[in-house]
Design a protein around this motif. Structure first.
Motif, PDB file in Angstrom:
ATOM      1  N   PRO A   1       0.811  -1.220   0.000  1.00  0.00           N
ATOM      2  CA  PRO A   1       0.000   0.000   0.000  1.00  0.00           C
ATOM      3  C   PRO A   1       0.842   1.266   0.000  1.00  0.00           C
ATOM      4  O   PRO A   1       0.505   2.253  -0.653  1.00  0.00           O
ATOM      5  N   ALA A   2       1.972   1.244   0.718  1.00  0.00           N
ATOM      6  CA  ALA A   2       2.847   2.423   0.750  1.00  0.00           C
ATOM      7  C   ALA A   2       3.421   2.703  -0.633  1.00  0.00           C
ATOM      8  O   ALA A   2       3.543   3.862  -1.050  1.00  0.00           O
TER       9      ALA A   2
ATOM     10  N   VAL B   1      -0.052   5.585   5.970  1.00  0.00           N
ATOM     11  CA  VAL B   1      -1.072   4.990   5.115  1.00  0.00           C
ATOM     12  C   VAL B   1      -1.903   4.032   5.952  1.00  0.00           C
ATOM     13  O   VAL B   1      -1.359   3.168   6.645  1.00  0.00           O
ATOM     14  N   PHE B   2      -3.218   4.158   5.866  1.00  0.00           N
ATOM     15  CA  PHE B   2      -4.140   3.295   6.611  1.00  0.00           C
ATOM     16  C   PHE B   2      -4.950   2.481   5.615  1.00  0.00           C
ATOM     17  O   PHE B   2      -5.536   3.032   4.675  1.00  0.00           O
ATOM     18  N   ASN B   3      -4.977   1.166   5.819  1.00  0.00           N
ATOM     19  CA  ASN B   3      -5.687   0.256   4.929  1.00  0.00           C
ATOM     20  C   ASN B   3      -7.051  -0.057   5.523  1.00  0.00           C
ATOM     21  O   ASN B   3      -7.161  -0.738   6.551  1.00  0.00           O
ATOM     22  N   LEU B   4      -8.099   0.436   4.877  1.00  0.00           N
ATOM     23  CA  LEU B   4      -9.458   0.251   5.398  1.00  0.00           C
ATOM     24  C   LEU B   4     -10.054  -1.092   5.006  1.00  0.00           C
ATOM     25  O   LEU B   4     -11.160  -1.430   5.460  1.00  0.00           O
TER      26      LEU B   4
ATOM     27  N   GLN C   1      -2.173   1.870  13.704  1.00  0.00           N
ATOM     28  CA  GLN C   1      -1.540   3.182  13.708  1.00  0.00           C
ATOM     29  C   GLN C   1      -1.023   3.592  12.328  1.00  0.00           C
ATOM     30  O   GLN C   1      -0.429   4.646  12.155  1.00  0.00           O
ATOM     31  N   GLY C   2      -1.308   2.741  11.338  1.00  0.00           N
ATOM     32  CA  GLY C   2      -0.923   3.061   9.970  1.00  0.00           C
ATOM     33  C   GLY C   2       0.483   2.619   9.615  1.00  0.00           C
ATOM     34  O   GLY C   2       1.262   2.202  10.475  1.00  0.00           O
ATOM     35  N   ILE C   3       0.779   2.679   8.325  1.00  0.00           N
ATOM     36  CA  ILE C   3       2.095   2.286   7.819  1.00  0.00           C
ATOM     37  C   ILE C   3       2.861   3.562   7.456  1.00  0.00           C
ATOM     38  O   ILE C   3       2.411   4.341   6.610  1.00  0.00           O
ATOM     39  N   PRO C   4       4.005   3.815   8.101  1.00  0.00           N
ATOM     40  CA  PRO C   4       4.762   5.028   7.759  1.00  0.00           C
ATOM     41  C   PRO C   4       5.358   4.913   6.361  1.00  0.00           C
ATOM     42  O   PRO C   4       5.734   3.826   5.912  1.00  0.00           O
ATOM     43  N   PHE C   5       5.416   6.032   5.661  1.00  0.00           N
ATOM     44  CA  PHE C   5       6.056   6.017   4.349  1.00  0.00           C
ATOM     45  C   PHE C   5       6.670   7.383   4.064  1.00  0.00           C
ATOM     46  O   PHE C   5       6.178   8.417   4.514  1.00  0.00           O
TER      47      PHE C   5
END
Length: 336
Positions: free
Chosen positions: A13-14, A121-124, A135-139
């Motif tokens: 996703p990132a 990035v947050f995957n819904l 807490q999301g994926i940092p990119f």
């Protein structure tokens, strides 16, 4: 919007979020939603829209999806789509889910539903904390492998839509004074030629178009006199249509028409701005194409060629459809 044959490897996703600015040509701002259509894991189309502001009536969101869904469906065959939204969770998560449900209801498979907030990035569509932590994926888009690949492939992502518009923003100061003087002289020259007959004017238009593109291809920038003469003659359908025919799908001709659009007198903007839109569209730069068409229509709302092009862009049609319409002679501006 169609894309070039450059390939970007997207593994997460990132990576997908890092690729979005290169697909659009600019970095989306908060409040944007981007729908990316793929065919067998290859991106074939991307469309961006603004999501309604917080507190807007629900009908506004339904209007947006009612426009996006048929545009994306026209890109068949499509195997799946990815949706990326930019903003905070409270506002955008419900809106993104509504957009995703609209595409699912139309028979399309939503593979990813992502929200970008800041640098995360947050995957819904995934609730597995191992790959998609809450807490999301940092990119870091500048350090991404996708950014490296895109840069190596010659792809550019401008900071925002304002930076895209700046490519053809009108010159001012001494440059504007110079083109005004040149345009006045060109008008006098054209009046003398008109006395001889319309055939001579058409011949002059064809010659001006050929000479201008030849000079640019040789690395020479047009003088003010040449820009004024060219753009005055581009009001003729024969000269404009020849310019469409000779404009090639490469960045050099996008740069050429952007420069002419920047320098031309305001009243003569529609033809070169439309030619810039055509060149950008052929190169897969739908954002620049749409904004250039809007610039033409800002000066002359009745300029039918720019309006037709804008409608085709909004409908997600390929450039070939627009070119077929030109070939039938159905696109002469009402001012001609």
């Amino acid at each position: 919007m169609s894309f070039s044959d450059n390939k970007l490897t997207v593994r997460s996703p990132a990576d997908l979020v890092a690729a979005v600015p290169y697909l659009l040509g600019f970095r989306p701002s908060d409040g944007s939603v981007v729908v990316i259509a793929s065919r067998d894991r290859r991106v074939v189309f991307a469309a961006r829209s603004d999501l309604p502001a917080l507190g807007a009536p629900a009908s506004h969101l339904f209007d947006i999806t009612a426009n996006l869904v048929p545009v994306v469906r026209r890109q068949q065959p499509i195997t799946d789509i990815m949706i990326v939204g930019y903003g905070d969770a409270d506002h955008f998560d419900p809106a993104l889910r509504t957009v995703g449900e609209a595409f699912t209801a139309s028979g399309m498979t939503v593979r990813e539903l992502l929200r970008v907030t800041g640098t995360r990035v947050f995957n819904l569509t995934c609730d597995n904390p191992a790959c998609c932590p809450p807490q999301g994926i940092p990119f870091d888009p500048t350090a991404s492998l996708v950014a490296v690949q895109a840069t190596a492939a010659g792809l550019v992502a401008l900071p925002d839509r304002a930076a895209v518009a700046a490519r053809f923003a009108p010159v001012d100061g001494a440059a504007r004074d110079g083109i005004r003087r040149a345009t006045r002289a060109a008008v006098t020259r054209l009046k003398s030629l008109t006395v001889v007959g319309s055939t001579r004017v058409d011949e002059a238009g064809a010659q001006a178009v050929r000479d201008a593109l030849r000079q640019h291809d040789a690395g020479k920038r047009l003088t003010d006199d040449e820009v004024a003469w060219l753009t005055l003659l581009l009001k003729r359908p024969s000269a404009r249509d020849l310019a469409i025919e000779l404009t090639q799908p490469h960045d050099q001709h996008v740069t050429f028409w952007a420069d002419v659009t920047r320098r031309v007198e305001e009243a003569l903007v529609p033809a070169p701005a439309t030619l810039l839109a055509v060149a950008a569209w052929r190169c897969g730069d739908g954002a620049l194409a749409a904004m250039a068409a809007d610039r033409a229509l800002q000066v002359d709302p009745a300029y039918q060629l720019a309006d037709l092009l804008r409608q085709a862009l909004h409908a997600g049609l390929p450039p070939s459809v627009f070119e077929q319409a030109i070939a039938t002679g159905r696109t002469n501006p009402s001012t001609e």
